[in-house]
Design a protein around this motif. Structure first.
Motif, mmCIF file in Angstrom:
data_model
loop_
_atom_site.group_PDB
_atom_site.id
_atom_site.type_symbol
_atom_site.label_atom_id
_atom_site.label_comp_id
_atom_site.label_asym_id
_atom_site.label_seq_id
_atom_site.Cartn_x
_atom_site.Cartn_y
_atom_site.Cartn_z
ATOM 1 N N ASN A 89 -64.163 13.032 82.550
ATOM 2 C CA ASN A 89 -65.014 12.282 83.487
ATOM 3 C C ASN A 89 -65.392 13.123 84.696
ATOM 4 O O ASN A 89 -66.526 13.060 85.176
ATOM 5 C CB ASN A 89 -64.311 10.998 83.943
ATOM 6 N N MET A 90 -64.438 13.906 85.204
ATOM 7 C CA MET A 90 -64.724 14.776 86.346
ATOM 8 C C MET A 90 -65.791 15.806 85.982
ATOM 9 O O MET A 90 -66.720 16.072 86.760
ATOM 10 C CB MET A 90 -63.438 15.478 86.804
ATOM 11 N N MET A 91 -65.693 16.388 84.796
ATOM 12 C CA MET A 91 -66.672 17.391 84.366
ATOM 13 C C MET A 91 -68.047 16.744 84.183
ATOM 14 O O MET A 91 -69.065 17.342 84.540
ATOM 15 C CB MET A 91 -66.225 18.055 83.058
ATOM 16 N N LYS A 92 -68.097 15.534 83.678
ATOM 17 C CA LYS A 92 -69.370 14.841 83.499
ATOM 18 C C LYS A 92 -69.978 14.468 84.855
ATOM 19 O O LYS A 92 -71.174 14.651 85.080
ATOM 20 C CB LYS A 92 -69.158 13.582 82.634
ATOM 21 N N LYS A 93 -69.144 13.958 85.746
ATOM 22 C CA LYS A 93 -69.640 13.500 87.039
ATOM 23 C C LYS A 93 -70.050 14.670 87.940
ATOM 24 O O LYS A 93 -71.128 14.654 88.530
ATOM 25 C CB LYS A 93 -68.558 12.669 87.732
ATOM 26 N N ASN A 94 -69.224 15.696 88.031
ATOM 27 C CA ASN A 94 -69.474 16.793 88.970
ATOM 28 C C ASN A 94 -70.447 17.835 88.449
ATOM 29 O O ASN A 94 -71.207 18.413 89.229
ATOM 30 C CB ASN A 94 -68.165 17.482 89.355
ATOM 31 N N TYR A 95 -70.401 18.121 87.152
ATOM 32 C CA TYR A 95 -71.171 19.244 86.613
ATOM 33 C C TYR A 95 -72.129 18.862 85.498
ATOM 34 O O TYR A 95 -72.797 19.725 84.941
ATOM 35 C CB TYR A 95 -70.211 20.327 86.104
ATOM 36 N N ASP A 96 -72.181 17.591 85.141
ATOM 37 C CA ASP A 96 -73.046 17.096 84.069
ATOM 38 C C ASP A 96 -72.749 17.811 82.745
ATOM 39 O O ASP A 96 -73.648 18.230 82.031
ATOM 40 C CB ASP A 96 -74.518 17.223 84.451
ATOM 41 N N ILE A 97 -71.475 17.982 82.470
ATOM 42 C CA ILE A 97 -71.025 18.617 81.216
ATOM 43 C C ILE A 97 -70.273 17.558 80.430
ATOM 44 O O ILE A 97 -69.229 17.076 80.873
ATOM 45 C CB ILE A 97 -70.128 19.837 81.496
ATOM 46 N N ASN A 98 -70.797 17.220 79.266
ATOM 47 C CA ASN A 98 -70.188 16.182 78.426
ATOM 48 C C ASN A 98 -69.175 16.805 77.500
ATOM 49 O O ASN A 98 -69.531 17.576 76.599
ATOM 50 C CB ASN A 98 -71.283 15.458 77.635
ATOM 51 N N ARG B 54 -68.613 24.836 75.119
ATOM 52 C CA ARG B 54 -68.379 23.404 75.290
ATOM 53 C C ARG B 54 -67.789 22.810 74.013
ATOM 54 O O ARG B 54 -66.814 22.050 74.048
ATOM 55 C CB ARG B 54 -69.698 22.711 75.650
ATOM 56 N N CYS B 55 -68.358 23.166 72.875
ATOM 57 C CA CYS B 55 -67.840 22.673 71.593
ATOM 58 C C CYS B 55 -66.438 23.218 71.307
ATOM 59 O O CYS B 55 -65.604 22.521 70.713
ATOM 60 C CB CYS B 55 -68.786 23.050 70.461
ATOM 61 N N GLU B 56 -66.175 24.449 71.739
ATOM 62 C CA GLU B 56 -64.840 25.015 71.543
ATOM 63 C C GLU B 56 -63.794 24.233 72.344
ATOM 64 O O GLU B 56 -62.693 23.969 71.843
ATOM 65 C CB GLU B 56 -64.833 26.487 71.971
ATOM 66 N N ILE B 57 -64.139 23.846 73.562
ATOM 67 C CA ILE B 57 -63.216 23.046 74.365
ATOM 68 C C ILE B 57 -62.966 21.705 73.691
ATOM 69 O O ILE B 57 -61.827 21.216 73.633
ATOM 70 C CB ILE B 57 -63.760 22.861 75.797
ATOM 71 N N ILE B 58 -64.021 21.103 73.159
ATOM 72 C CA ILE B 58 -63.872 19.811 72.481
ATOM 73 C C ILE B 58 -63.000 19.960 71.236
ATOM 74 O O ILE B 58 -62.101 19.151 70.983
ATOM 75 C CB ILE B 58 -65.258 19.229 72.125
ATOM 76 N N ASP B 59 -63.240 21.019 70.459
ATOM 77 C CA ASP B 59 -62.457 21.232 69.237
ATOM 78 C C ASP B 59 -60.983 21.523 69.533
ATOM 79 O O ASP B 59 -60.094 21.105 68.782
ATOM 80 C CB ASP B 59 -63.041 22.388 68.427
ATOM 81 N N LYS B 60 -60.732 22.270 70.604
ATOM 82 C CA LYS B 60 -59.360 22.660 70.927
ATOM 83 C C LYS B 60 -58.672 21.687 71.882
ATOM 84 O O LYS B 60 -57.605 21.993 72.401
ATOM 85 C CB LYS B 60 -59.358 24.059 71.556
ATOM 86 N N SER B 61 -59.259 20.551 72.117
ATOM 87 C CA SER B 61 -58.677 19.632 73.102
ATOM 88 C C SER B 61 -57.267 19.190 72.717
ATOM 89 O O SER B 61 -56.437 18.964 73.589
ATOM 90 C CB SER B 61 -59.589 18.433 73.331
#
Length: 152
Positions: free
Chosen positions: A137-146, A112-119
């Protein structure tokens, strides 16, 4: 691949979709291990409590005049050995699940942090960068991944 990830528009490339799919899989693995750990933990607590109550009423109260008699009656019944082995085994399984859960949490959080860093690299173009919040937003809403912040 998850349907919501497949339906992302052309602003998200295939490599990014694969990364999002992997983070969803790791989150699902972590959630499953977390749930099983909780179930086994409460099972150990309940069975230990029930066993202590059983030992108290079956052995301690009738034979409380002597520790030697309580101990000898307790040892002479094979049910007690099987009960102790079961409780110790369940406790060991609970510890193993806790270690697996912690490892799965680290893997999930690292990806998750790697995705944020490489965004910035994943959404290179200007219009992709401006619309990445739709994916977040889709990831937060559908999978509860911030994916907005690295903090848990």
């Amino acid at each position: 691949m998850e349907p919501a990830i497949k339906q992302l528009d052309e602003r998200t490339d295939q490599a990014t979709r694969q990364m999002l799919q992997k983070v969803v899989e790791r989150k699902a693995k972590y959630d499953l291990l977390k749930e099983w750990h909780l179930v086994i933990m409460w099972l150990v607590v309940f069975l230990t409590f029930a066993y202590v109550i059983f030992v108290y009423y079956q052995f301690y109260l009738p034979y409380s005049y002597s520790f030697a008699s309580v101990f000898s009656v307790y040892i002479n019944q094979p049910f007690n050995l099987y009960s102790m082995v079961t409780l110790i085994g369940l406790y060991g399984y609970m510890v193993v699940l806790q270690k697996k859960r912690d490892k799965a949490e680290k893997e999930y959080h690292a990806l998750r942090c790697e995705i944020i860093d490489k965004s910035k690299d994943l959404w290179k173009k200007e219009d992709e960068w401006k619309n990445r919040h739709h994916v977040f937003n889709m990831m937060k809403k559908n999978y509860d991944i911030n994916l907005f912040h690295e903090n848990k």
